[in-house]
Design a protein around this motif. Sequence first.
Motif, PDB file in Angstrom:
ATOM      1  N   ARG A  10      46.441  -8.398 -13.782  1.00 24.31           N
ATOM      2  CA  ARG A  10      47.148  -9.423 -13.268  1.00 24.31           C
ATOM      3  C   ARG A  10      48.130  -9.194 -11.981  1.00 24.31           C
ATOM      4  O   ARG A  10      48.387 -10.175 -11.409  1.00 24.31           O
ATOM      5  N   THR A  47      46.837 -15.952 -13.003  1.00 24.58           N
ATOM      6  CA  THR A  47      45.481 -15.175 -12.855  1.00 24.58           C
ATOM      7  C   THR A  47      44.218 -15.786 -12.058  1.00 24.58           C
ATOM      8  O   THR A  47      44.601 -16.970 -11.436  1.00 24.58           O
ATOM      9  N   GLY A 215      40.253 -14.678 -15.656  1.00 22.40           N
ATOM     10  CA  GLY A 215      40.910 -13.191 -15.866  1.00 22.40           C
ATOM     11  C   GLY A 215      40.374 -12.410 -17.138  1.00 22.40           C
ATOM     12  O   GLY A 215      40.808 -11.725 -17.803  1.00 22.40           O
TER      13      GLY A 215
END
Length: 356
Positions: A10, A47, A215
């Motif tokens: 992240r 993300t 992500g």
Amino acid sequence: MNWLLARRGRNLVSLISICVLLYAAFFTGGDSALQKKRTTTRLLMGTLISITTWGVPEKIEQQGVAEAFAEIARIEDLMSRHKTDSPVAKLNHGAGSGQPQVVPSELITLLTEAQKIQQLSQGAFNPGLGKLIVLWGFSGDENVVKPPKKAEIASWLQSFQSAGGIELSQTDSTISITNPEYGLDLGGIAKGYAIDRAILKLKKSGVVNALVNAGGDLRGIGSKGDASWRVGVQHPRDREKIVVATEWPASPKADMAMVTSGDYERFFIHNQERFHHIINPNSGYPARSGLLSVSVQADSATAADAWSTAFFVLGEDKSRDLLKKLPSVEVLLVRSDGTHWQSDEFRGKWLGKTTN
Ligand code: FAD
Ligand code: MG
């Protein structure tokens, strides 16, 4: 090997590295891959989200991808608790008042699904932990270094469990939060929902072969020419290693979601103990269920997202029991000792160390 990597991560450095890895993966496929594969990446919902298409005419591809990203941005505006003017943030602001607030019906539909999974998981999945997540400091980009005081968690837990919660009215399209300690947090399900909506937009635009990767949470439709979509899942303790090689069904009608939850996405180490962002609602502490990560395959990314979080909290035995009631959900669990267990129909090959 030409695996995409379902890497979690992240911070900006890791987000950039996702880009580099995907880029590298795409350009190892020879000339035809260069001509047919296109990837667009945007930063949304905190993300990096990539949409990869295969063999789609350029105009259709551009329109489909633009509509898919616009849809993800719309869902972020609706469901983010980080955006102060989103309906979710406004609901949280009025928490405890019990005043019904009119919201888009879509929010009620998603919350109804969240509550169904909450009930099936016997409370392991709970979309109301927002205030506790803030207390733990897993809310945004804070650099958290130590856990909150035990008394703070106990006090939150007592108030949270003692008074009401959230009430939905489908007919009036309203939500009221009756408990001041209830904080609506769709972080465990809304990314999956956004992926599903993006896939819907792509399909509507005529994009038949696509992989949406938010992500590390994925849904793929169609194929990559003669090949199926293949994705490598990152080792929970070694970012450079792929621990599972997964493959989508080899069919133009293939459609599968895969989502991974783990203790290595948002965490800090204090006194040699790891504290991460997946919270056991019964204890108020990060779940310690003997697992490092859980990958779930399902028909929708919404379900895969919520179940990966729920199974992570439940641990292996309870998850395996529950799976018997969930015929379209498949799971691969990585245990704390580095071994794994996978359900019969999980589409993936374990590449790590194993003893079972
Ligand atoms: P998952 O396992 O899927 O979910 C864990 C997350 O779910 C936790 O972070 C918490 O939010 C919640 N949760 C914890 N325990 C439970 C439980 N027992 N039951 C149910 N839920 C639980 N991040 C940013 O840094 N900045 C942003 O602006 C931002 N905006 C976002 C907007 C939206 C609409 C969404 C969905 C996410 C956003 N995020 C943002 C990311 C978010 O904060 C989480 O990091 C992310 O959703 C966690 O996903 P995961 O797949 O890592 O973990
Ligand atoms: Mg989840």
